[in-house]
Design an enzyme around this catalytic site. Structure first.
Site, short mmCIF file in Angstrom:
data_model
loop_
_atom_site.label_atom_id
_atom_site.label_comp_id
_atom_site.label_asym_id
_atom_site.label_seq_id
_atom_site.Cartn_x
_atom_site.Cartn_y
_atom_site.Cartn_z
N GLU A 1 12.10 2.58 14.32
CA GLU A 1 11.21 3.63 13.83
C GLU A 1 9.95 3.67 14.67
O GLU A 1 9.77 2.84 15.56
CB GLU A 1 10.89 3.41 12.34
CG GLU A 1 10.27 2.07 12.05
CD GLU A 1 10.10 1.79 10.55
OE1 GLU A 1 10.02 2.73 9.75
OE2 GLU A 1 10.03 0.59 10.19
N TYR B 1 0.83 -1.20 0.00
CA TYR B 1 0.00 0.00 0.00
C TYR B 1 0.86 1.25 0.00
O TYR B 1 2.08 1.18 0.22
CB TYR B 1 -0.97 0.00 1.19
CG TYR B 1 -0.34 0.34 2.53
CD1 TYR B 1 0.52 -0.54 3.17
CD2 TYR B 1 -0.61 1.56 3.16
CE1 TYR B 1 1.09 -0.22 4.41
CE2 TYR B 1 -0.04 1.87 4.39
CZ TYR B 1 0.80 0.98 5.01
OH TYR B 1 1.37 1.30 6.22
N ARG C 1 8.41 3.98 -4.54
CA ARG C 1 8.46 2.99 -3.46
C ARG C 1 7.45 1.87 -3.70
O ARG C 1 7.73 0.69 -3.42
CB ARG C 1 8.20 3.66 -2.11
CG ARG C 1 8.34 2.65 -0.95
CD ARG C 1 8.26 3.29 0.40
NE ARG C 1 6.98 3.95 0.60
CZ ARG C 1 6.71 4.78 1.60
NH1 ARG C 1 7.65 5.07 2.49
NH2 ARG C 1 5.53 5.34 1.71
N ARG D 1 -8.16 -20.83 -1.00
CA ARG D 1 -7.07 -20.47 -0.09
C ARG D 1 -5.90 -21.41 -0.34
O ARG D 1 -6.05 -22.62 -0.27
CB ARG D 1 -7.55 -20.59 1.36
CG ARG D 1 -6.49 -20.17 2.37
CD ARG D 1 -7.07 -20.13 3.78
NE ARG D 1 -6.05 -19.70 4.75
CZ ARG D 1 -5.21 -20.52 5.38
NH1 ARG D 1 -5.29 -21.83 5.17
NH2 ARG D 1 -4.32 -20.06 6.23
N LYS E 1 6.54 -2.13 2.01
CA LYS E 1 5.36 -1.52 2.63
C LYS E 1 4.14 -2.42 2.47
O LYS E 1 3.29 -2.21 1.62
CB LYS E 1 5.10 -0.13 2.03
CG LYS E 1 4.18 0.73 2.88
CD LYS E 1 4.24 2.17 2.44
CE LYS E 1 3.19 3.02 3.09
NZ LYS E 1 3.28 3.11 4.54
N1 PMP Z 1 7.76 3.83 8.96
C1 PMP Z 1 6.63 3.11 8.98
C2 PMP Z 1 6.63 1.80 9.69
C3 PMP Z 1 5.47 3.59 8.36
O1 PMP Z 1 4.34 2.86 8.37
C4 PMP Z 1 5.49 4.87 7.74
C5 PMP Z 1 4.26 5.44 7.11
N2 PMP Z 1 3.87 4.77 5.97
C6 PMP Z 1 6.70 5.58 7.73
C7 PMP Z 1 7.82 5.03 8.35
C8 PMP Z 1 6.80 6.92 7.07
O2 PMP Z 1 6.84 6.81 5.68
P1 PMP Z 1 6.31 7.96 4.73
O3 PMP Z 1 7.09 9.19 5.08
O4 PMP Z 1 6.61 7.49 3.37
O5 PMP Z 1 4.86 8.12 5.02
#
Ligand code: PMP
Length: 284
Positions: free
Chosen positions: A179, A31, A50, A99, A147
């Site tokens: 993060e 996403y 990305r 599935r 992502k």
């Molecule tokens: N880290 C994580 C785990 C996230 O989910 C996000 C948001 N998508 C970010 C960092 C920040 O990424 P972005 O600046 O591309 O929104």
């Protein structure tokens, strides 16, 4: 509200996805979330790049071109009259009719869903007050650079933060901050250097991270891309996070310890302002 599903714009109540969709059964999906300001898409080229990388890492071929994805985003923003808010895109490996852990035939059409959210992003009470953060172990899988929609752990720790009276959680692996639950994490050292973890499969390569670090370079601020400990963060002059929906969000408390003056710091405020000016001017 109109949503987009597989080539059609529909009222949200009429949009459907199969119960056999792999996004639903296996979180086999990627996403992107793009901010909308002044009715335009912020940092969209970065989000597209990305997305392509996430798809490639998972071996998913998408039938849509970048131009088509841009056109769909713009059309949905227009249909819903979004001036300020978010647009969400999800692509799943589709539905093989049953599935099965094994991937379906690569020719199986992907499921493509988009929706918008009207939201005040610029005028943020949280940015004005500053976030309270708790730290937790990072228990996610080791490909956090992709992502995917595997967002159960980030949801759990956001809940945990809320129960503890905090706003968000920062994750820690081997004693080092990776993060935030849905954002990248930063500190400002006593010497004034901006520190954020270096890019690897331990973190998502934030689009806002890249844009904000470019702003910091423009302002001739020192940037150190390296891991930092929770202790270092607690002793920092400032801390903040970045994300597409939060822009730059100051942090004023970590695990009960006050950061700096306990008020949003000047570095975060300056970066928020410069980032917004630059990205709004470049929005498409
Ligand atoms: N880290 C994580 C785990 C996230 O989910 C996000 C948001 N998508 C970010 C960092 C920040 O990424 P972005 O600046 O591309 O929104």
């Amino acid at each position: 509200r109109q949503v987009y599903v597989n080539g059609r714009y529909l009222p949200e109540g009429e949009a459907t996805v199969s119960v056999f969709d792999r996004g639903f059964l296996f979180a086999d999906a990627v996403y992107e979330v793009t901010a909308v300001l002044d009715g335009k898409l912020v940092d969209f080229a970065g989000h597209l790049a990305r997305l392509r990388r996430s798809l490639k890492e998972l071996g998913m071929a998408l039938e849509l071109s970048d131009e088509e994805l841009l056109a769909i985003h713009r059309e949905l923003v227009r249909l819903n009259g979004i001036d300020e808010g978010l647009i969400y895109l999800q692509i799943t490996r589709g539905n093989a009719g049953d599935r099965d852990f094994l991937f379906p035939d690569p020719a199986t059409p992907k499921t493509v869903v988009l929706f918008t959210q009207k939201k005040k992003l610029l005028d943020s009470p949280l940015a004005a007050r500053g976030q309270r953060i708790v730290t937790v172990e990072d228990l996610r899988w080791r490909r956090c650079d992709i992502k995917t929609v595997q967002l159960l752990y980030p949801s759990m720790i956001k809940e945990l933060a809320k129960k503890q009276g905090a706003d968000d959680a920062w994750m820690v692996r081997d004693g080092l901050v990776t993060e935030g639950s849905s954002n990248n994490a930063y500190i400002v050292t006593a010497e004034g250097a901006i520190v954020t973890r270096d890019l690897s499969s331990d973190i998502l390569h934030g689009i806002t991270r890249k844009a904000v670090l470019d702003c910091a370079a423009d302002l001739e601020m020192t940037v150190e891309e390296r891991p930092f400990t929770v202790e270092e963060a607690k002793a920092a002059k400032e801390a903040f996070s970045t994300s597409a929906s939060g822009f730059v969000n100051p942090v004023v408390e970590i695990d009960g310890a006050t950061i700096g003056s306990g008020k949003p710091g000047p570095v975060a405020a300056r970066l928020r302002q410069i980032y917004l000016e630059k990205s709004r001017a470049a929005a498409i």
